[in-house]
Design a protein around this motif. Structure first.
Motif, short mmCIF file in Angstrom:
data_model
loop_
_atom_site.label_atom_id
_atom_site.label_comp_id
_atom_site.label_asym_id
_atom_site.label_seq_id
_atom_site.Cartn_x
_atom_site.Cartn_y
_atom_site.Cartn_z
N GLY A 112 0.83 -1.21 0.00
CA GLY A 112 0.00 0.00 0.00
C GLY A 112 0.86 1.25 0.00
O GLY A 112 1.85 1.34 0.73
N LEU B 103 -8.30 14.86 -3.19
CA LEU B 103 -9.12 14.44 -4.33
C LEU B 103 -10.51 15.07 -4.26
O LEU B 103 -11.04 15.55 -5.26
CB LEU B 103 -9.25 12.91 -4.38
N ALA C 251 -3.04 7.06 10.02
CA ALA C 251 -2.16 6.29 9.14
C ALA C 251 -0.70 6.69 9.36
O ALA C 251 0.19 5.85 9.48
CB ALA C 251 -2.56 6.51 7.68
N ASP D 12 -6.01 2.88 7.75
CA ASP D 12 -7.45 2.64 7.65
C ASP D 12 -7.83 1.18 7.86
O ASP D 12 -8.96 0.89 8.25
CB ASP D 12 -7.94 3.02 6.23
N TRP E 205 -10.25 16.50 9.49
CA TRP E 205 -10.80 17.79 9.06
C TRP E 205 -11.67 17.61 7.83
O TRP E 205 -11.60 16.61 7.13
CB TRP E 205 -9.66 18.77 8.74
N SER F 84 -8.23 8.22 8.79
CA SER F 84 -7.69 9.58 8.79
C SER F 84 -6.20 9.57 8.50
O SER F 84 -5.51 8.58 8.76
CB SER F 84 -7.94 10.26 10.13
N LYS G 74 -0.29 -5.99 -7.84
CA LYS G 74 -1.24 -6.40 -6.80
C LYS G 74 -0.69 -7.59 -6.03
O LYS G 74 -0.25 -8.58 -6.62
CB LYS G 74 -2.57 -6.76 -7.46
N VAL G 75 -0.72 -7.47 -4.73
CA VAL G 75 -0.33 -8.60 -3.89
C VAL G 75 -1.52 -9.54 -3.80
O VAL G 75 -2.64 -9.10 -3.52
CB VAL G 75 0.07 -8.13 -2.48
N SER H 285 2.23 -1.20 -4.64
CA SER H 285 0.85 -0.73 -4.78
C SER H 285 0.22 -1.31 -6.04
O SER H 285 0.88 -1.43 -7.07
CB SER H 285 0.79 0.78 -4.86
N ASP H 286 -1.07 -1.60 -5.94
CA ASP H 286 -1.77 -2.03 -7.15
C ASP H 286 -2.16 -0.83 -8.01
O ASP H 286 -2.62 -1.00 -9.14
CB ASP H 286 -3.01 -2.87 -6.80
N GLY I 66 -0.52 4.50 0.39
CA GLY I 66 -1.27 5.65 0.91
C GLY I 66 -0.43 6.33 1.98
O GLY I 66 0.79 6.12 2.08
N GLY J 291 -0.17 5.71 5.02
CA GLY J 291 0.49 4.75 5.90
C GLY J 291 1.76 4.18 5.28
O GLY J 291 2.85 4.26 5.85
N GLY J 292 1.63 3.60 4.09
CA GLY J 292 2.77 2.96 3.43
C GLY J 292 3.91 3.93 3.16
O GLY J 292 5.08 3.62 3.39
C1 LIG Z 1 -11.78 11.46 -1.19
C2 LIG Z 1 -11.16 11.28 0.15
C3 LIG Z 1 -11.06 12.37 1.03
C4 LIG Z 1 -10.47 12.22 2.27
N1 LIG Z 1 -10.38 13.32 3.08
C5 LIG Z 1 -9.72 13.21 4.26
C6 LIG Z 1 -9.51 14.34 5.10
O1 LIG Z 1 -9.95 15.45 4.79
N2 LIG Z 1 -8.81 14.18 6.24
C7 LIG Z 1 -8.30 12.97 6.62
O2 LIG Z 1 -7.66 12.89 7.67
N3 LIG Z 1 -8.51 11.88 5.87
C8 LIG Z 1 -9.20 11.96 4.70
N4 LIG Z 1 -9.38 10.85 3.93
C9 LIG Z 1 -8.93 9.55 4.45
C10 LIG Z 1 -7.46 9.32 4.21
O3 LIG Z 1 -7.15 9.54 2.85
C11 LIG Z 1 -7.12 7.91 4.62
O4 LIG Z 1 -7.36 7.80 5.99
C12 LIG Z 1 -5.69 7.55 4.32
O5 LIG Z 1 -5.44 7.61 2.95
C13 LIG Z 1 -5.38 6.17 4.86
O6 LIG Z 1 -4.12 5.75 4.44
P1 LIG Z 1 -3.76 4.20 4.36
O7 LIG Z 1 -2.32 4.17 4.05
O8 LIG Z 1 -4.26 3.50 5.55
O9 LIG Z 1 -4.62 3.61 3.15
P2 LIG Z 1 -4.91 4.14 1.68
O10 LIG Z 1 -4.53 5.55 1.49
O11 LIG Z 1 -6.29 3.73 1.39
O12 LIG Z 1 -3.90 3.27 0.79
C14 LIG Z 1 -4.04 1.90 0.60
C15 LIG Z 1 -3.36 1.52 -0.68
O13 LIG Z 1 -3.16 0.11 -0.73
C16 LIG Z 1 -3.39 -0.33 -2.04
N5 LIG Z 1 -3.72 -1.77 -1.98
C17 LIG Z 1 -4.80 -2.34 -1.40
N6 LIG Z 1 -4.76 -3.69 -1.56
C18 LIG Z 1 -3.64 -3.96 -2.26
C19 LIG Z 1 -3.04 -5.17 -2.74
N7 LIG Z 1 -3.61 -6.37 -2.54
N8 LIG Z 1 -1.87 -5.10 -3.42
C20 LIG Z 1 -1.27 -3.90 -3.65
N9 LIG Z 1 -1.80 -2.72 -3.20
C21 LIG Z 1 -2.96 -2.75 -2.52
C22 LIG Z 1 -4.54 0.54 -2.50
O14 LIG Z 1 -4.65 0.61 -3.89
C23 LIG Z 1 -4.15 1.89 -1.91
O15 LIG Z 1 -3.33 2.60 -2.77
C24 LIG Z 1 -9.98 10.96 2.67
C25 LIG Z 1 -10.09 9.86 1.81
C26 LIG Z 1 -10.65 10.00 0.56
C27 LIG Z 1 -10.77 8.82 -0.36
#
Ligand SMILES: Cc1cc2nc3c(=O)[nH]c(=O)nc-3n(C[C@H](O)[C@H](O)[C@H](O)COP(=O)(O)OP(=O)(O)OC[C@H]3O[C@@H](n4cnc5c(N)ncnc54)[C@H](O)[C@@H]3O)c2cc1C
Ligand code: FES
Lengths: 106, 401
Positions: B9, B46, B293, B272, B318, B289, B80-81, B34-35, B11, B13-14
Motif C-alpha cells: 500500500g 481528491l 495512518a 485505515d 478535518w 484519517s 497487486k499482492v 501498490s496495485d 497511501g 500509511g505505506g
Molecule cells: C476522497 C477522500 C477524502 C479524504 N479526506 C480526508 C480528510 O480530509 N482528512 C483525513 O484525515 N482523511 C481523509 N481521507 C482519508 C485518508 O485519505 C485515509 O485515511 C488515508 O489515505 C489512509 O491511508 P492508508 O495508508 O491506511 O490507506 P490508503 O490511502 O487507502 O492506501 C491503501 C493503498 O493500498 C493499495 N492496496 C490495497 N490492496 C492492495 C493489494 N492487494 N496489493 C497492492 N496494493 C494494494 C490501494 O490501492 C491503496 O493505494 C480521505 C479519503 C478520501 C478517499
C-alpha cells in the motif's frame, strides 16, 4: 521559473526552481526537503508546513488570512515575525530569489 | 544479513512507513508495493483541491519522482499482492513473483461500500477512493448538469459543495435525519445543512431510494430526480481479504496491538485497515484519517527498529466545505457534557466534549487555534474548566505547555 532557496534546520541548502502558482509547501515536498511535513496536503489545517521567510521578501508575500494567522499561533516551533505556512504562499515572479528557512520542528 | 521490510500500500500509511524507515537509519531493503499505477499521491485533496481544479496531479504527490530511487526504496507500482504466507515469510504478486520479507507492513486501506438496492448492485454510480476515480468524476462533471449525491457524509458533502460551486444542480440524499450524523452533534451538522442550502444544494434527509435508472433516481416517496451523474459516498470496508486468507486475525479490520503487530509478530497493519484499541476512544476501532495512518506507520517502524513506543496520539480529522473548515480532535462518541467557545451565530465556534469532567474531544468550526490547542490539551490529559472554555481572552497555549 522563479528560484527558491530552502535552508533546512541543519543548514543544508537546496536551490530549486518552482513553477508560478506552486506553493512553498509543494515545492519543498516535491524536492524532498526535510522538515516540511504538510500532513493536511495544503488545506491550512495542520500547521506542519511552517517556514521562516527571508525578511527582504516579507512585504512581497500575499497577505495572511485570519485562519493562517491563527494556525501559526499553534505551530510547534516558535512563531516569529517572518513565520508563514508554506501551503499558503504561492510563487509569483516577485518571489524569485526568495530564501526560506525550515524550523527545527513541525 | 540485511533485513528486508515489505510494505503493501502506498497511501499515507505505506509512504510514511518507508520514509520513516530511512529517516530512522534503516539500512536494509525496502519494497513498497501498490496495485495503483500512479506515482504515490495523497487522497484527501481528491475531494477538495483536485476536483476543484485548484491542485494538479503533480501537486498532490507525496514525494518527488526521484525520492524512491534516491532513498533506495524499491517502488513497485501496478503490482497487486495476491497472497501472504506468514509461515514462509513471503508474499506473491499477481504476476507470479514471490517476495520474501523479514517484516511485512499491511497498509491496504479501505474500499468503497457498493450501493445495493433490493439485493441488486447498482452499476451507474461513481465512487471516489483513488485518483482513477477522481479523474473519471472530473470528466463526468464536465459533461453533467444534474448531480445527485447519495450519502451526506464527509466525502459526499465535499463533492456536493464543489459541484454546486461549478454551477451544477445538486441534490444530496441522506437516509439519516442529519448530515454527518454519526460523527457530529446537531449544532455542528446544522451549520453544514444551512450552508449547503444557502448555496443552492437541495438536501433530502430521511430519504430512501426506490430505484436508480440510467438518468434518474427514483425515491421511495415517488419523486423522480433527474441525474446526469450519480455520486455515492456511503461508507467503506477495510481491505482485509489478503490478511484474513492468510490466517491473520481480523475483525472489522486487521487486529493489532499497541505496536501495530498482528497475531504474527513480524506482520504489522497500519492506517485505515487496522483495528486497534484507541485510548482516546476507550474502545477498539478503525480510524480513517491521515493522522492515524501517519502515526501508526511511525509506531510500526519504531517497533521494527527495536525502539518500541506504543500508539498513543490524539485522533484528528478535518473537512472543508465552502468557507466552513471543521477540525476534529479526539473522539466525540462517548460524552456527558458539552461546552461552547466562540460565536455560534457567526459560524466560528468550538464544541468541547467532556466525560466525567475530563475533556475527551473538541470540534472546531473556523477556529483553527482551538483545534491545535485541543490536540495538545487532550494529549496531555488537561481539562480546562467550563469557564475557561467560554473565556475567549484565555489562550489555551498557557494551559498546555
Ligand atoms: C476522497 C477522500 C477524502 C479524504 N479526506 C480526508 C480528510 O480530509 N482528512 C483525513 O484525515 N482523511 C481523509 N481521507 C482519508 C485518508 O485519505 C485515509 O485515511 C488515508 O489515505 C489512509 O491511508 P492508508 O495508508 O491506511 O490507506 P490508503 O490511502 O487507502 O492506501 C491503501 C493503498 O493500498 C493499495 N492496496 C490495497 N490492496 C492492495 C493489494 N492487494 N496489493 C497492492 N496494493 C494494494 C490501494 O490501492 C491503496 O493505494 C480521505 C479519503 C478520501 C478517499
Ligand atoms: S500543509 Fe497543512 S497547514 Fe500547510
Amino acid at each position: 521559473m522563479p528560484q527558491i532557496t530552502y535552508i533546512e534546520n541543519n543548514g543544508t541548502e537546496h536551490q530549486v526552481e518552482l513553477p508560478l502558482g506552486a506553493t512553498l509547501m509543494e515545492g519543498a515536498v516535491q524536492n524532498d526537503i526535510k522538515g516540511i511535513v504538510a500532513e493536511c496536503g495544503g488545506s491550512c489545517m495542520c500547521a506542519t508546513c511552517h517556514v521562516y521567510i527571508d525578511d527582504k521578501f516579507l512585504d512581497l508575500l500575499p497577505e495572511m488570512e485570519e485562519e493562517e494567522d491563527e494556525m501559526l499561533d499553534g505551530a510547534n516551533a516558535e512563531r516569529r515575525e517572518n513565520s508563514r505556512l508554506g501551503c499558503q504562499v504561492r510563487i509569483s515572479k516577485q518571489l524569485d530569489g526568495i530564501i526560506v528557512r525550515i524550523p527545527e520542528k513541525q | 544479513m540485511k533485513q528486508k521490510v515489505v510494505i503493501i500500500g502506498t497511501g499515507h500509511g505505506g509512504i510514511q512507513a518507508a520514509s520513516s524507515l530511512r529517516e530512522e537509519g534503516f539500512e536494509g531493503e525496502i519494497v513498497l508495493i501498490s496495485d495503483e499505477k500512479e506515482m504515490p499521491y495523497q487522497k484527501p485533496p481528491l475531494s477538495k483541491g483536485f476536483l476543484q481544479d485548484k491542485q494538479t496531479e503533480d501537486a498532490i504527490l507525496f514525494r518527488s519522482v526521484n525520492f524512491y530511487q534516491n532513498n533506495n526504496i524499491d517502488l513497485r507500482l501496478g503490482a497487486k499482492v495476491c497472497k501472504i504466507e506468514p509461515n514462509n515469510c513471503q508474499i506473491s504478486l499477481e504476476n507470479g513473483e514471490i517476495i520474501s520479507y523479514n517484516f511485512l507492513i499491511i497498509a491496504t486501506g479501505t474500499s468503497n461500500r457498493k450501493l445495493i438496492i433490493d439485493g441488486k448492485l447498482v452499476e451507474n454510480v461513481y465512487f471516489l477512493r483513488n485518483l482513477v476515480d477522481a479523474k473519471n468524476i472530473q470528466q463526468k462533471l464536465k459533461e453533467s448538469q444534474n448531480i445527485v449525491v447519495i450519502g451526506g457524509g464527509f466525502i459526499g458533502l465535499e463533492l456536493a459543495a464543489l459541484s454546486i460551486e461549478k454551477g451544477k444542480n445538486v441534490t444530496v440524499i441522506e437516509a439519516q435525519s442529519r448530515l454527518m450524523e454519526r460523527v457530529l452533534p446537531a449544532i455542528v451538522s446544522n451549520v453544514f445543512y444551512e450552508t449547503h442550502q444557502q448555496n443552492g444544494v437541495r438536501i433530502l434527509l430521511q430519504t430512501a431510494i426506490e430505484n436508480i435508472t440510467t438518468n434518474e433516481v427514483i425515491l421511495k416517496n415517488g419523486e423522480n430526480i433527474k441525474a446526469d451523474l450519480i455520486l455515492a459516498g456511503i461508507g467503506v470496508i477495510p481491505e482485509t481479504s489478503l490478511a484474513s486468507e492468510a490466517g491473520i486475525a481480523c475483525e472489522n479490520g486487521v487486529l493489532v496491538n499497541e505496536f501495530q503487530q498482528t497475531n504474527f509478530s513480524n506482520i504489522y497493519a497500519i492506517g485505515d485497515c487496522a483495528n486497534h484499541f484507541n485510548a482516546f476512544a476507550n474502545k477498539n476501532l478503525r480510524l480513517e484519517s491521515v493522522q492515524n495512518a501517519v502515526d501508526q506507520a511511525k509506531v510500526a517502524v519504531n517497533h521494527i527498529l527495536g525502539k518500541p513506543q506504543p500508539y498513543h496520539t490524539v485522533p484528528w480529522f478535518w473537512t472543508n466545505q465552502y468557507h466552513l473548515k471543521l477540525q476534529m480532535a479526539g473522539i466525540n462518541s462517548d460524552y456527558d457534557e458539552t461546552h461552547f467557545r466562540g460565536d455560534i451565530e457567526g459560524q466560528k465556534f468550538s464544541v468541547f466534549y467532556y466525560k466525567n469532567q475530563k475533556l475527551v474531544a473538541v470540534d472546531s468550526l473556523n477556529r483553527p487555534a482551538d483545534h491545535l490547542a485541543a490536540r495538545k490539551l487532550i494529549q496531555n490529559g488537561i481539562s480546562p474548566t467550563f469557564e475557561q472554555v467560554a473565556d475567549l481572552a484565555l489562550k489555551f497555549g498557557e494551559l498546555c505547555c
